[in-house]
Write a protein that holds these residues in place. Structure first.
Motif: not given
Length: 281
Positions: A106-124
């Protein structure tokens, strides 16, 4: 608006079996699905993109080559970019190692295009730990809201959002700064059927594949078994328990039923009895 959604391909738990000799999951012949909570996270990101008038939804997963199938399903839902982080060196990762890999990605993706929100399912549904999302938020040093059920406001200008989260006593309403990481319940967004154009686009889409060394160089001491302090000693299917005792007020009377219930509670050492008051605490 740029949303990143982390998903996981999991075995369909309705068909899970455990090898009695090795104590491990039998994956052969068991269908793999996108973790159900993650599907709702993807849908929430797509709906948020529509709500703000555009943007990008990037979906990532760490897993074997087969996990590309799960990413294709997310493209069908409306995601714009899909990244498979796959390498034998990631094998055997626990939640600590997994959160490291996803956070670095995600740090690498953010360097390409800033990230505003990250989503996960509550659990697997295969591990049920609910640890990876919070672990990623901690590594990225951003706000975390768990068990999110609604995004009431999302303001890119003020860099704030108002999020509703499920708690035992009801619903909590929180204001947070952006970027923020949410772990979401299924209520966050009902999953819609994919329209034909998306199905066609997904059929032609090839997810990007990242290895342990490119385009991100992951620390070999923090991935896979080397980066995983957790060891599962054994997994097994518990024996089926018989039903509990059923006592009827109609048959025995109220006093007899209460006395019997208190006796069972005392024998099980579940509660502390206060004989002088007859109160169970």
């Amino acid at each position: 608006m740029h949303a990143v959604v982390a998903i996981k391909q999991v075995p369909d738990t309705s068909n899970v079996r455990i090898d009695p000799e090795t104590g491990t999951l039998i994956r052969e012949g068991v269908p793999a699905i996108v973790n159900p909570y993650d599907l709702h996270a993807v849908e929430a990101a797509v709906q948020l993109k529509e709500r703000v008038g555009g943007g990008q939804v990037t979906v990532i997963t760490m897993g074997p080559p087969k996990a590309a199938e799960a990413l294709i399903e997310c493209i069908e839902q409306g995601a714009d970019r899909a990244i498979l982080i796959s390498d034998r060196k990631f094998g055997g990762a626990d939640t600590l190692a997994t959160s490291y890999v996803l956070a670095r990605a995600i740090e690498t993706i953010n360097a390409e295009l800033p990230v505003d929100i990250i989503l996960f399912g509550k659990q697997a549904i295969d591990g049920d730990t609910a640890q990876v999302g919070p672990g990623v938020a901690t590594r990225l040093n951003i706000p975390l809201i768990t068990y999110a059920i609604a995004i009431e406001e999302f303001d890119l200008k003020s860099r704030t959002a108002i999020v509703h989260r499920r708690i035992e006593q009801g619903v909590e309403v929180l204001q947070t700064s952006l970027p923020v990481l949410l772990t979401v319940e299924k209520e966050i967004a009902p999953v819609r059927h994919a329209p034909l154009p998306r199905l066609i686009a997904a059929a032609r889409y090839q997810p990007e594949v990242w290895s342990a060394t490119a385009p991100v160089v992951f620390d070999p001491q923090q991935i896979g078994l080397k980066g995983s302090p957790t060891v599962v000693g054994k997994a097994f299917t518990p024996e089926q328990r018989s039903g509990g005792e059923v006592i009827s007020v109609a048959d025995l009377g109220l006093n007899a039923v209460v006395a019997r219930a208190l006796a069972v509670i005392e024998q099980a050492h579940v509660r502390n009895l206060q004989p002088e008051t007859g109160v169970v605490s």
